[in-house]
Motif scaffolding. Structure first.
Motif, short mmCIF file in Angstrom:
data_model
loop_
_atom_site.label_atom_id
_atom_site.label_comp_id
_atom_site.label_asym_id
_atom_site.label_seq_id
_atom_site.Cartn_x
_atom_site.Cartn_y
_atom_site.Cartn_z
N SER A 1 0.83 -1.20 0.00
CA SER A 1 0.00 0.00 0.00
C SER A 1 0.86 1.25 0.00
N THR A 2 0.38 2.26 -0.72
CA THR A 2 1.09 3.54 -0.74
C THR A 2 0.77 4.40 0.48
N GLU A 3 -0.15 3.95 1.33
CA GLU A 3 -0.57 4.79 2.45
C GLU A 3 0.21 4.54 3.73
N VAL A 4 1.23 3.67 3.69
CA VAL A 4 2.05 3.41 4.87
C VAL A 4 3.52 3.61 4.51
N SER A 5 4.34 3.85 5.53
CA SER A 5 5.77 4.05 5.29
C SER A 5 6.61 2.89 5.80
N GLY A 6 6.00 1.94 6.47
CA GLY A 6 6.67 0.75 6.99
C GLY A 6 5.65 -0.33 7.25
N VAL A 7 6.09 -1.47 7.77
CA VAL A 7 5.15 -2.55 8.09
C VAL A 7 4.16 -2.05 9.13
N THR A 8 2.88 -2.14 8.81
CA THR A 8 1.84 -1.56 9.66
C THR A 8 0.72 -2.57 9.85
N VAL A 9 0.41 -2.86 11.12
CA VAL A 9 -0.73 -3.71 11.45
C VAL A 9 -1.92 -2.79 11.72
N VAL A 10 -2.97 -2.95 10.92
CA VAL A 10 -4.18 -2.15 11.09
C VAL A 10 -5.20 -3.05 11.77
N VAL A 11 -5.44 -2.82 13.05
CA VAL A 11 -6.36 -3.65 13.83
C VAL A 11 -7.77 -3.18 13.54
#
Length: 573
Positions: free
Chosen positions: A518-528
């Motif tokens: 995804s282009t909306e994050v800058s690193g590994v992101t867990v979206v709960v």
């Protein structure tokens, strides 16, 4: 659904900007309106600057492509003619984008589903296409993919599902390289129809794979001239309206298809069939136009099955000639023999096992003329990935050898963990190995708020602490305001972090289909998300059952002859 704030990039081509127009959409023959929105089709006029004629023929494209596949199944009455037909077919790379969807694993019986992406192009790169589509000033510009539909043929070949995505749906488009020019387009967040202009049909395929987690075997495209040739060859197709309809210009609402017919059932062909398929204002919205198109296509399929097309040699040859001249296909199916094999598989599906749907969408909060996938969209994609039939008569996918949600095989069916080659589409080995758990940086976001429930305080902290307990010492909660996401996801910004993202998902029990670039994050992101409101491990999700489609998918069965279109009151006469 959380969306990116990135809408494009500084190097975007002038043609692409012109294609989007003031409202960001595609050409609209009908004049300004709400675009892909859910309103009555009148909008605020923002879309009047686009190429309006792009809609004129795209409605026939999918039906023409379906017809072409069926017809080609019995073509090739002699070697020379066979070679002639082969020479008519244009071919292109299967995938030209950054996508790592894996082929679906065979089920217990050794059967594998088949997925075909159908694209209607608004190309004006010929005199005939300019004549049919208008907008002469746009001749030579990269075409847009205004009609995009995925055909899913079940592993047992007993049912078929079709999912349309409205052209103005905003999605993440991956990095793509145009196979003709060699130009590379960076990843962006934009409406899906511009993907065709950013690397051809192979880029559109890669976009679909990243959005859905579904491996797509082949693509087919058709342009204005091809649509007209094939539509004229079909003959009459029965359609139905509940009231007299006249889709004409009204004060403040220019455009209109010109469709004028009395209430009831009637066979339409030629120009009137075109008018039916491009009508928007008289139905009330683009989504209702998709319903009218699906009704027409189902009726066309029933008509073809009733006709003697496959025993009338003269007519068949004419149709095969038109079909091979009309289609451009991915190169691995670029022969009459391969299209024959494909056509025979499609031809066996009974009409009562064909289900046409439109992807559930919501109005885009960033632009009311655009759409974004709704929460129910993931349920549709899960049914495709797990080969669960869209109609209630079929199976539930339990025969599959590999399941997307199986924590023991995170790289299984429908995941994005193996890259297909650009030509043949066979998956390659996974990318770089993940870093050690202690070296992986992870940001955890609380997105537990839903349309009906408020956010659960402390969820980002709780999940970050669970990751730290498992050895992900660089995991941290996002302290910004809580966002809203119906389904939990693990997102990563670039290919080098994919393996890290998959490792994090594995540790939490999140299925691989929820791991997405995804282009909306800058690193590994867990979206709960709202589906994980408590507990340290991601809860097991209920598997979809046969026929359990979301109501807003607007499902239409291929054998249903009872449907009629309601006419929006201003267009009744």
């Amino acid at each position: 659904m959380t969306q990116s704030s990135v809408h494009g990039e500084g190097t975007r081509s002038g043609a692409a900007r012109r294609a989007r127009g003031a409202g960001g959409g595609a050409p609209d023959e009908d004049g300004p309106g709400t675009g892909g929105g859910r309103g009555a089709g009148h909008g605020n006029g923002r879309r009047s600057g686009r190429r309006r004629s792009g809609r004129r023929h795209r409605a026939l494209r999918w039906s023409a492509t379906t017809l072409a596949v069926l017809i080609l199944g019995t073509a090739g009455a002699g070697y020379l003619y066979y070679q002639h037909l082969n020479g008519n077919i244009e071919k292109g790379e299967r995938s030209s984008g950054d996508s790592k969807a894996r082929r679906t694993e065979p089920n217990a019986a050794g059967q594998t589903p088949l997925n075909i992406l159908l694209i209607g192009s608004d190309s004006r790169n010929s005199d005939e296409n300019v004549k049919l589509g208008g907008s002469r000033a746009n001749r030579g510009n990269p075409p847009l993919g205004d009609v995009q539909m995925l055909i899913h043929l079940a592993a047992d070949r007993k049912s078929a599902a079709v999912v349309s995505i409205p052209r103005d749906t905003r999605v993440d488009i991956p990095e793509c390289t145009d196979p003709d020019s060699g130009r590379t387009y960076p990843a962006t967040n934009d409406i899906i129809n511009v993907s065709l202009a950013r690397g051809g049909a192979g880029c559109t395929l890669a976009t679909w794979q990243n959005l859905t987690g579904v491996y797509i075997d082949h693509w087919m495209t058709i342009d204005f001239a091809g649509v007209v040739q094939m539509a004229d060859a079909v003959g009459g197709v029965e359609v139905c309206v509940n009231q007299n309809v006249w889709d004409r210009p009204l004060p403040g609402v220019p455009g209109g298809s010109g469709l004028k017919m009395e209430a009831g059932r009637k066979k339409v062909k030629g120009e009137q069939a075109l008018q039916w398929l491009r009508t928007r204002h008289a139905w009330g919205s683009d989504l209702l136009r998709a319903r009218a198109q699906h009704m027409y296509m189902n009726s066309m399929i029933r008509t073809l099955k009733q006709q003697s097309v496959f025993t009338d040699t003269g007519r068949l040859m004419d149709l095969a000639e038109a079909a091979t001249k009309s289609l451009t296909v991915s190169e691995e199916i670029g022969s009459v023999k391969k299209l024959y094999d494909l056509g025979m598989q499609l031809k066996t599906v009974p009409t009562d096992r064909i289900t046409m749907t439109t992807l559930p969408t919501d109005e885009d909060p960033q632009d009311r003329n655009h759409l974004v996938p709704a929460a129910d969209a993931e349920k549709v994609w899960a049914m495709v990935r797990d080969d669960v039939s869209f109609d209630a008569k079929g199976g539930d996918g339990k025969g599959s050898a590999a399941k997307d949600g199986d924590a023991k095989d995170r790289g299984g069916s429908g995941a994005e963990g193996g890259a297909p080659s650009s030509a043949g589409g066979s998956p390659e080995s996974p990318g770089d190995s993940a870093a050690s758990d202690a070296e992986i940086g992870v940001l955890v976001q609380n997105a537990t708020r839903s349309a009906t429930l408020g956010p659960v305080d402390g969820r980002a902290n709780a999940v970050a602490e669970e990751l730290a307990r498992q050895g992900f010492t660089r995991a941290a909660p996002d302290t910004s305001a809580a966002v809203s996401e119906e389904r939990t996801a693990v997102r990563y910004p670039s290919a080098e972090l994919e393996a890290d993202a998959r490792r994090v998902a594995e540790a939490l029990g999140i299925p691989s289909s929820s791991v997405k670039r995804s282009t909306e994050v800058s690193g590994v992101t867990v979206v709960v998300g709202a589906d994980w409101r408590e507990g340290a491990a991601y809860p097991e999700q209920k598997k979809p059952e046969a026929g359990d489609l979301p109501e807003d998918a607007d499902a239409l069965n291929g054998s249903d002859t009872s449907k009629c279109m309601d006419v929006y009151k201003p267009y009744r006469w």
